[in-house]
Motif scaffolding. Structure first.
Motif, PDB file in Angstrom:
ATOM      1  N   CYS A 269      42.614  52.834 -31.911  1.00  0.00           N
ATOM      2  CA  CYS A 269      41.445  53.716 -31.897  1.00  0.00           C
ATOM      3  C   CYS A 269      40.294  53.132 -31.082  1.00  0.00           C
ATOM      4  O   CYS A 269      40.264  51.929 -30.789  1.00  0.00           O
ATOM      5  CB  CYS A 269      40.988  54.090 -33.300  1.00  0.00           C
ATOM      6  SG  CYS A 269      39.828  52.971 -34.091  1.00  0.00           S
ATOM      7  N   ALA A 270      39.334  53.994 -30.722  1.00  0.00           N
ATOM      8  CA  ALA A 270      38.188  53.567 -29.919  1.00  0.00           C
ATOM      9  C   ALA A 270      37.035  54.521 -30.152  1.00  0.00           C
ATOM     10  O   ALA A 270      37.231  55.703 -30.466  1.00  0.00           O
ATOM     11  CB  ALA A 270      38.539  53.559 -28.431  1.00  0.00           C
ATOM     12  N   GLN A 271      35.818  54.000 -30.011  1.00  0.00           N
ATOM     13  CA  GLN A 271      34.658  54.874 -29.952  1.00  0.00           C
ATOM     14  C   GLN A 271      34.752  55.720 -28.671  1.00  0.00           C
ATOM     15  O   GLN A 271      35.205  55.243 -27.637  1.00  0.00           O
ATOM     16  CB  GLN A 271      33.375  54.051 -29.911  1.00  0.00           C
ATOM     17  CG  GLN A 271      33.139  53.195 -31.146  1.00  0.00           C
ATOM     18  CD  GLN A 271      31.881  52.369 -30.996  1.00  0.00           C
ATOM     19  OE1 GLN A 271      30.776  52.900 -30.971  1.00  0.00           O
ATOM     20  NE2 GLN A 271      32.050  51.059 -30.883  1.00  0.00           N
ATOM     21  N   ILE A 272      34.303  56.961 -28.772  1.00  0.00           N
ATOM     22  CA  ILE A 272      34.362  57.857 -27.626  1.00  0.00           C
ATOM     23  C   ILE A 272      33.045  57.756 -26.861  1.00  0.00           C
ATOM     24  O   ILE A 272      31.983  57.989 -27.432  1.00  0.00           O
ATOM     25  CB  ILE A 272      34.601  59.308 -28.073  1.00  0.00           C
ATOM     26  CG1 ILE A 272      35.942  59.404 -28.811  1.00  0.00           C
ATOM     27  CG2 ILE A 272      34.593  60.247 -26.869  1.00  0.00           C
ATOM     28  CD1 ILE A 272      36.167  60.737 -29.476  1.00  0.00           C
ATOM     29  N   PRO A 273      33.082  57.389 -25.588  1.00  0.00           N
ATOM     30  CA  PRO A 273      31.834  57.259 -24.831  1.00  0.00           C
ATOM     31  C   PRO A 273      31.151  58.606 -24.660  1.00  0.00           C
ATOM     32  O   PRO A 273      31.808  59.646 -24.539  1.00  0.00           O
ATOM     33  CB  PRO A 273      32.289  56.695 -23.482  1.00  0.00           C
ATOM     34  CG  PRO A 273      33.716  57.092 -23.368  1.00  0.00           C
ATOM     35  CD  PRO A 273      34.264  57.105 -24.766  1.00  0.00           C
ATOM     36  N   CYS A 274      29.819  58.583 -24.655  1.00  0.00           N
ATOM     37  CA  CYS A 274      29.065  59.817 -24.401  1.00  0.00           C
ATOM     38  C   CYS A 274      29.260  60.272 -22.965  1.00  0.00           C
ATOM     39  O   CYS A 274      29.118  61.467 -22.671  1.00  0.00           O
ATOM     40  CB  CYS A 274      27.584  59.587 -24.688  1.00  0.00           C
ATOM     41  SG  CYS A 274      27.185  59.426 -26.437  1.00  0.00           S
ATOM     42  N   SER A 275      29.542  59.349 -22.080  1.00  0.00           N
ATOM     43  CA  SER A 275      29.688  59.684 -20.663  1.00  0.00           C
ATOM     44  C   SER A 275      31.157  59.765 -20.243  1.00  0.00           C
ATOM     45  O   SER A 275      31.458  59.729 -19.058  1.00  0.00           O
ATOM     46  CB  SER A 275      28.981  58.630 -19.806  1.00  0.00           C
ATOM     47  OG  SER A 275      29.459  57.331 -20.117  1.00  0.00           O
ATOM     48  N   GLY A 276      32.072  59.904 -21.205  1.00  0.00           N
ATOM     49  CA  GLY A 276      33.488  59.947 -20.864  1.00  0.00           C
ATOM     50  C   GLY A 276      34.312  60.538 -21.981  1.00  0.00           C
ATOM     51  O   GLY A 276      33.844  61.361 -22.770  1.00  0.00           O
ATOM     52  N   PHE A 277      35.555  60.092 -22.079  1.00  0.00           N
ATOM     53  CA  PHE A 277      36.460  60.619 -23.083  1.00  0.00           C
ATOM     54  C   PHE A 277      37.548  59.583 -23.360  1.00  0.00           C
ATOM     55  O   PHE A 277      37.590  58.516 -22.725  1.00  0.00           O
ATOM     56  CB  PHE A 277      37.065  61.952 -22.629  1.00  0.00           C
ATOM     57  CG  PHE A 277      37.912  61.878 -21.378  1.00  0.00           C
ATOM     58  CD1 PHE A 277      39.298  61.901 -21.448  1.00  0.00           C
ATOM     59  CD2 PHE A 277      37.322  61.784 -20.120  1.00  0.00           C
ATOM     60  CE1 PHE A 277      40.076  61.840 -20.302  1.00  0.00           C
ATOM     61  CE2 PHE A 277      38.089  61.732 -18.960  1.00  0.00           C
ATOM     62  CZ  PHE A 277      39.471  61.753 -19.065  1.00  0.00           C
ATOM     63  N   VAL A 278      38.422  59.895 -24.305  1.00  0.00           N
ATOM     64  CA  VAL A 278      39.503  58.987 -24.693  1.00  0.00           C
ATOM     65  C   VAL A 278      40.824  59.735 -24.623  1.00  0.00           C
ATOM     66  O   VAL A 278      40.929  60.887 -25.073  1.00  0.00           O
ATOM     67  CB  VAL A 278      39.284  58.423 -26.114  1.00  0.00           C
ATOM     68  CG1 VAL A 278      40.534  57.716 -26.631  1.00  0.00           C
ATOM     69  CG2 VAL A 278      38.095  57.464 -26.128  1.00  0.00           C
ATOM     70  N   ILE A 279      41.835  59.077 -24.064  1.00  0.00           N
ATOM     71  CA  ILE A 279      43.204  59.590 -24.078  1.00  0.00           C
ATOM     72  C   ILE A 279      44.025  58.737 -25.033  1.00  0.00           C
ATOM     73  O   ILE A 279      44.016  57.506 -24.938  1.00  0.00           O
ATOM     74  CB  ILE A 279      43.843  59.544 -22.673  1.00  0.00           C
ATOM     75  CG1 ILE A 279      43.131  60.526 -21.737  1.00  0.00           C
ATOM     76  CG2 ILE A 279      45.340  59.872 -22.752  1.00  0.00           C
ATOM     77  CD1 ILE A 279      43.666  60.492 -20.313  1.00  0.00           C
ATOM     78  N   CYS A 280      44.735  59.384 -25.948  1.00  0.00           N
ATOM     79  CA  CYS A 280      45.689  58.698 -26.820  1.00  0.00           C
ATOM     80  C   CYS A 280      47.094  59.138 -26.425  1.00  0.00           C
ATOM     81  O   CYS A 280      47.509  60.268 -26.749  1.00  0.00           O
ATOM     82  CB  CYS A 280      45.427  59.021 -28.285  1.00  0.00           C
ATOM     83  SG  CYS A 280      43.905  58.304 -28.941  1.00  0.00           S
TER      84      CYS A 280
END
Length: 445
Positions: A269-280
């Motif tokens: 898991c990871a914090q989701i950046p305000c200026s980006g996104f997360v791919i799992c």
């Protein structure tokens, strides 16, 4: 290029000045990355000190702004338990300071001597600024190196105008992967995506046949290429963005993406950046932070930009927010930028920029001058436009489809490197115009 100044009278002797420029075509409109400025740290510090914190001290704690000189090594491991494997030195430094520094009105506390030594080195290099609000917490705000002044960048350009939103508010810099000056939102030219769409916000799109539309776009609709891997939401991966979540699900590898870079790889898991996104990914992949990220699915778009709300759509005024914005002064569980965007569609006035097209698809850009933030004189300076008033203005000059670009203190339109209107930001004593550095703009050479 044809331009004109128009004046719209308002109540109580106020007025609104507007600069309208009719551009020759979409082909000549291109991305401008301003020449980085060495004084961006000081500029943003003054914005916080003069405008942001005094306007609402009850929502801010101690804000620590810092920059990282290119020649200064970061003496910390690129692996942090809550940040994953990192590649960018500024991100590594921000994670270390967030984990090891507490700032109060009565002094600074450090977790260990290594953090203290790094802090003292930054202080000696004049790379730290502190602003105190009322709350008893510390916010570390890394300032990137990409921001610069439009007047100092491509001075021979025929036209320059500020473009997309960028991270500037402290609330929108809440993860180690975000930094002041990071711009976000779709930009595409001739099918090549320089920045991906976020938050489902509307974009102005110029299609191959020359038609211009305003459409909502989301990163989950595009294939994303990370290194040699390709991910599709719902097929071989899940994409996570704000405002739906703060973090990606536990127990899944998380690829943290900002712009066109794989910023971090987190095993769980990871914090989701305000200026980006997360791919799992459905299955963990062996990827290295720093890998280049590319985006598909928009090869048919000649030009596209996604910033704020639409202002005119198919000839009709927009009279409400068509996607999520929120006010940090209200209780919200998940932040996403820009937090300080004025939410009263019909009454909140500011400097505005709109980019759009007339009914024939010809491009226009419009700058509505804002009220001076210091030393405003009613009847002399413009009063600024609400989003509803901006829609009226855009319709009056013939815009058929248009979106708001970044406004406020960033707003300016330069023809041959000269402004015909005045900036909103002013110096503290003389109240002279004060240009704000930005990371992204549009220009015609």
């Amino acid at each position: 290029m044809v331009s004109e100044i128009k004046v719209f009278p308002r109540k109580n002797g106020e007025h609104q000045r507007v600069h309208v420029a009719r551009l020759p075509n979409w082909e000549q409109l291109e991305l401008l990355r301003p020449t980085p400025s060495g004084d961006a740290l000081e500029c943003f510090y003054q914005i916080y000190r003069l405008y942001l914190v005094p306007s609402a001290p009850q929502i801010f704690g101690s804000l620590v702004l810092f920059s990282l000189p290119a020649d200064l090594p970061v003496p910390f491991s690129p692996v942090f338990s809550d940040c994953g494997h990192l590649s960018d030195p500024l991100t590594i430094a921000a994670a270390a300071l967030r984990n090891g520094v507490t700032v109060r009105q009565d002094g600074i506390r450090f977790r260990d001597s290594k953090i203290r030594e790094f802090w003292e080195t930054l202080e000696a290099r004049n790379c730290i600024r502190i602003v105190h609000g009322d709350l008893p917490h510390t916010t570390i705000l890394p300032v990137g190196t990409e921001c610069g002044y439009l007047t100092r960048s491509c001075p021979d350009a025929a036209m320059k105008v500020n473009g997309s939103f960028f991270i500037m508010d402290p609330i929108d810099c809440g993860t180690p992967y975000d930094h002041i000056g990071a711009w976000f939102g779709l930009f595409v030219k001739n099918g090549i995506v320089e920045s991906p769409p976020l938050f489902g916000r509307e974009a102005l799109l110029v299609h191959q046949d020359g038609t211009v539309t305003v459409q909502s776009l989301d990163i989950r609709s595009l294939p994303v290429h990370v290194g040699e891997k390709t991910y599709l939401h719902g097929e071989n991966a899940r994409f996570y963005t704000r405002p739906e979540q703060n973090c990606s699900p536990a127990g899944k590898q998380a690829l943290v993406i900002t712009g066109t870079c794989l910023t971090a790889v987190c095993p769980d898991c990871a914090q989701i950046p305000c200026s980006g996104f997360v791919i799992c990914p459905d299955e963990p992949d062996d990827l290295t932070p720093g890998a280049v990220v590319r985006y598909g699915g928009l090869e048919h778009i000649r030009f596209g930009i996604q910033v704020g709300n639409s202002i005119v759509k198919d000839g009709q005024k927009t009279d409400h927010f068509c996607s999520d914005f929120y006010d940090v002064r209200e209780t919200q569980s998940v932040s996403y930028p820009p937090s300080l965007y004025p939410l009263d569609f019909h009454r909140a006035r500011a400097a505005r920029i709109a980019l759009g097209a007339d009914a024939q698809g010809n491009p226009l850009v419009l700058w509505a001058e804002g009220a001076a933030k210091l030393g405003h004189t009613p009847g002399k300076d413009s009063c600024g436009a609400s989003l509803s008033e901006m829609a009226d203005i855009c319709q009056s000059v013939g815009m058929y489809n248009a979106v708001n670009l970044d406004g406020g203190g960033s707003a300016q339109l330069l023809l041959n490197n000269a402004r015909k209107l005045c900036l909103s930001d002013r110096s503290q004593i003389e109240h002279e115009e004060s240009e704000r550095p930005v990371p992204m703009a549009l220009m015609i050479r």
